[in-house]
Structures are given as C-alpha cells and as structure tokens.
Design a protein around this motif. Structure first.
Motif, PDB file in Angstrom:
ATOM      1  N   ASP A 165       0.849  -1.197   0.000  1.00 11.80           N
ATOM      2  CA  ASP A 165       0.000   0.000   0.000  1.00 11.80           C
ATOM      3  C   ASP A 165       0.890   1.254   0.000  1.00 11.80           C
ATOM      4  O   ASP A 165       1.643   1.491   0.947  1.00 11.80           O
ATOM      5  CB  ASP A 165      -0.906  -0.024   1.236  1.00 11.80           C
ATOM      6  N   SER A 167       0.164   4.242   0.464  1.00 15.73           N
ATOM      7  CA  SER A 167      -0.172   5.225   1.500  1.00 15.73           C
ATOM      8  C   SER A 167       0.525   4.915   2.828  1.00 15.73           C
ATOM      9  O   SER A 167       0.468   5.726   3.757  1.00 15.73           O
ATOM     10  CB  SER A 167      -1.684   5.276   1.722  1.00 15.73           C
ATOM     11  N   LYS A 168       1.168   3.749   2.917  1.00 13.87           N
ATOM     12  CA  LYS A 168       1.838   3.362   4.153  1.00 13.87           C
ATOM     13  C   LYS A 168       3.360   3.491   4.044  1.00 13.87           C
ATOM     14  O   LYS A 168       4.108   2.881   4.806  1.00 13.87           O
ATOM     15  CB  LYS A 168       1.466   1.929   4.541  1.00 13.87           C
TER      16      LYS A 168
END
Length: 380
Positions: A165, A167-168
């Motif tokens: 991911d 966004s991480k």
C-alpha cells in the motif's frame, strides 16, 4: 528533603506513535523531540516518538525509568542578556532496545500510525557493510547491527504488512552530520534490497511511497555534562536546576537557544508534520545548498579562521574574542584586535563569497556572533 522524580510529578501524554527515532542521545532529544513537543502543544499533530536504541548498549533503560520524560535546559544570549529557558519534554512514548526486545521493535513496522523515521547514528552509521566481524549482514538477523540494514529490513516488513500500500510509505529524515545523509541512506537501502533480493515490487514501493530526505541541523547541544559544573556553594548546576523545577531529572539536556532545521525533500511534508505552523525555525526546500554553504562558511569558517588570531591574543575560547565586559560571563576581557579580525573575516571576506541575499547572510552572521557569546557553552 529529597526531590521526587520527574515521573512522579509530571504525567505522560498518550498519543498515536507517528515517529520512529533511531538514537537516544542528547542531540535528538534537544532538537527533534523538543520540536515535536512544541508541535504537539501548538498544532493538531497529536503524535509521539518511539525511540530505538541503535547500538547494543545505550540509555533506553534510563529513559524508560523516567517514563521517557526529561527537561531541556536552553541557555544563551537573548536581547543582549544571558538567558535560561527550561521545558519538560512529553513527546516520547517509550524507548526500545531491539537487541533485547526485537518483537516490540519490529511490531512497529505494522503500525498504521507510523509515518516518519528520524535518526542520528553518527555519520559513520550510514554505510554499507556486506558483513560485520566476518558475519554476513542478512535479512533474518534480529536485528542487523548496521543502521541502513536495520531500516531496509524494517521497511520490507512494512511493505509486506500492508501488501505494498503506497499510502503506508515512510518519510525518512536522517539527521547525521554528513553531506547528503539522505541520499547516502537511500543508496544503501537499495544496495541491501539488491543483496537480499527483495524484488522489484519492494523497490518500486520504496521509490514511490517513501521519501528519504537530507537535512541541515543547526543547534549546539552540550548535553548533560556541562550541568555537572559546581557552583560556589558546592552544588552542581544540575542540582540547582532541579531544585527550581521541583523534581529530580537524571536526563537533563542542555542546548543553546538557537535552532534551525532545513529539510530537503521531494515536496514539503508540512501538512503532516507542521513544524513551521508551530512557529519553529524550519524550512522545507528542494535544494538546501545555499543553507549548507551559509552555515559552513559563516559559522564553521568564522570559528576556524579565528584560531590563530585567538592564539596570538592569548585566548583559549571564542568568547574571549566576541564577548563584551558588560555580559559578565567570567571570560577574559576581549582582545580588540582579535575581535576586529574575526568580524572582518565574517563580514568582509566570507559573506561576499556567498551567492545569496546579503541581508539574510548578515542577519545569520549576527546570530552566529551572538551564539559565540553564549556564556554557558564555552567554545575552545
């Protein structure tokens, strides 16, 4: 009557753990953690720091014994007068020794709240070692002794935990005192990824989701030891400070009043880490060459160029040159010729050699002159 410990007087504040910090020394505590404490007070950041001890031996036990609470003692010249400012730091949630508590450490890789990594492992810490003492550096070590190897393994664990991911990803801000520390850390992470065959998916995630910044840090942090100086009554400065605070603090951390942090990154991360909004002296830039040149030439250059003049003037400290008698620092009466020499070097030789706003350079130079006058941090 004995004073109570700081942990019995000050309550800790629980917040999401957003920053992973490699290093528990005086500099990071009086620079980064001090700033995060102010950010928590003045903005809606609402985030704490988790400290990771980079070496097998360190001071995380002492940190945890005080519930990771401590006091910064900032001392310097302000409006022409010696000034002392204290602040209780409440921005660290816990400290971990990964050599004894590896599971607690690596579990942080799966934390959705974590967003930043800061470090100060000395400039020697950012290097590539295929092996250490004849033992290969591998992905499955718990942990790796090498700092970039630790970070690579941590990021890979995070990549796996969140299944790539973007966004991480993590924003890494190494504060080691070396040129382009961020670039060097990034290069070494990629070298370990290649050596350990972590695969193109991880490398693409690292390139897309993570930002490895270089930065310039500017604050003199003498730490605890100057506070052991004894006063006329036989008590140390630390004892007097604790009496005024009303609690015992074995982790007092002294620094100068001045601070400046330049962070070179792909983009400003002020929206996530609102340092400027909190009123701190921080700049997010895409190129920090000007600020690096300004600091090295004016501060370090002035310091270095004064050595022979000071020696001929019979002075051992920078303060002997720059301080005026009215400051009352206890240093020798300044040598007028040496003082004139130093100011001439700064304002007539160094500043004209730097491309940039001349007024900004002169303002920074006057700040440096004031910092050199600091009666609490004698510079040899």
């Amino acid at each position: 009557m004995a004073l109570k410990s700081i942990k019995d007087v000050v309550k800790t504040v629980k917040r999401p753990e957003k920053i992973l910090q490699f290093g528990e020394g005086g500099f990071l505590r009086a620079f980064v953690d001090w700033q995060i404490d102010i950010v928590n007070e003045k903005t809606d950041f609402n985030g704490n720091v988790v400290i990771v001890q980079p070496l097998e031996k360190g001071m995380v036990d002492a940190m945890n014994a005080q519930n990771n609470l401590y006091t910064t003692v900032l001392r310097g010249m302000k409006d022409g007068k010696p000034t002392v400012e204290t602040r209780t730091i409440n921005s660290i949630s816990r400290s971990i020794n990964p050599y004894t508590d590896y599971d607690d450490y690596i579990a942080l890789a799966s934390s959705p709240d974590l967003r930043f990594i800061v470090s100060n492992t000395t400039e020697a810490g950012i290097r590539f070692d295929a092996e250490i003492d004849g033992v290969p550096v591998t992905l499955d070590q718990k942990p790796q002794k090498n700092f970039p190897a630790k970070v690579t393994a941590f990021l890979y664990k995070r990549f796996q935990a969140f299944k790539g991911d973007v966004s991480k990803g993590m924003i890494l801000i190494p504060c080691e005192l070396s040129d382009q520390a961020g670039l060097n850390l990034r290069i070494n992470i990629l070298r370990y990824a290649e050596m350990w065959q972590l695969g193109p998916d991880f490398i693409n995630w690292f390139d897309e989701a993570c930002d490895v910044c270089s930065c310039l840090v500017d604050r003199i942090v003498p730490g605890y030891f100057p506070l052991l100086t004894k006063e006329e009554d036989g008590k140390t400065q630390a004892e007097h400070i604790c009496e005024k605070l009303g609690y015992e603090d074995k982790l007092l951390d002294s620094a100068e009043l001045f601070h400046f942090w330049v962070i070179e990154s792909k983009k400003s991360h002020e929206d996530e880490l609102p340092l400027v909004k909190a009123g701190l002296s921080v700049k997010w830039v895409q190129n920090m060459d000007y600020y690096h040149t300004r600091k090295v030439r004016i501060l370090n250059g002035a310091h270095t160029s004064s050595v022979l003049a000071a020696f001929l003037a019979g002075s051992n400290y920078v303060q002997d040159i720059v301080c005026s008698e009215k400051v009352g620092t206890g240093f020798n009466t300044p040598n007028a010729d040496a003082q004139k020499f130093m100011r001439n070097v700064i304002f007539n030789e160094i500043i004209p050699s730097i491309d940039g706003d001349q007024e900004d350079l002169k303002e920074y130079a006057e700040n440096v002159w004031s910092r050199f006058q600091n009666p609490f941090n004698p510079h040899r």
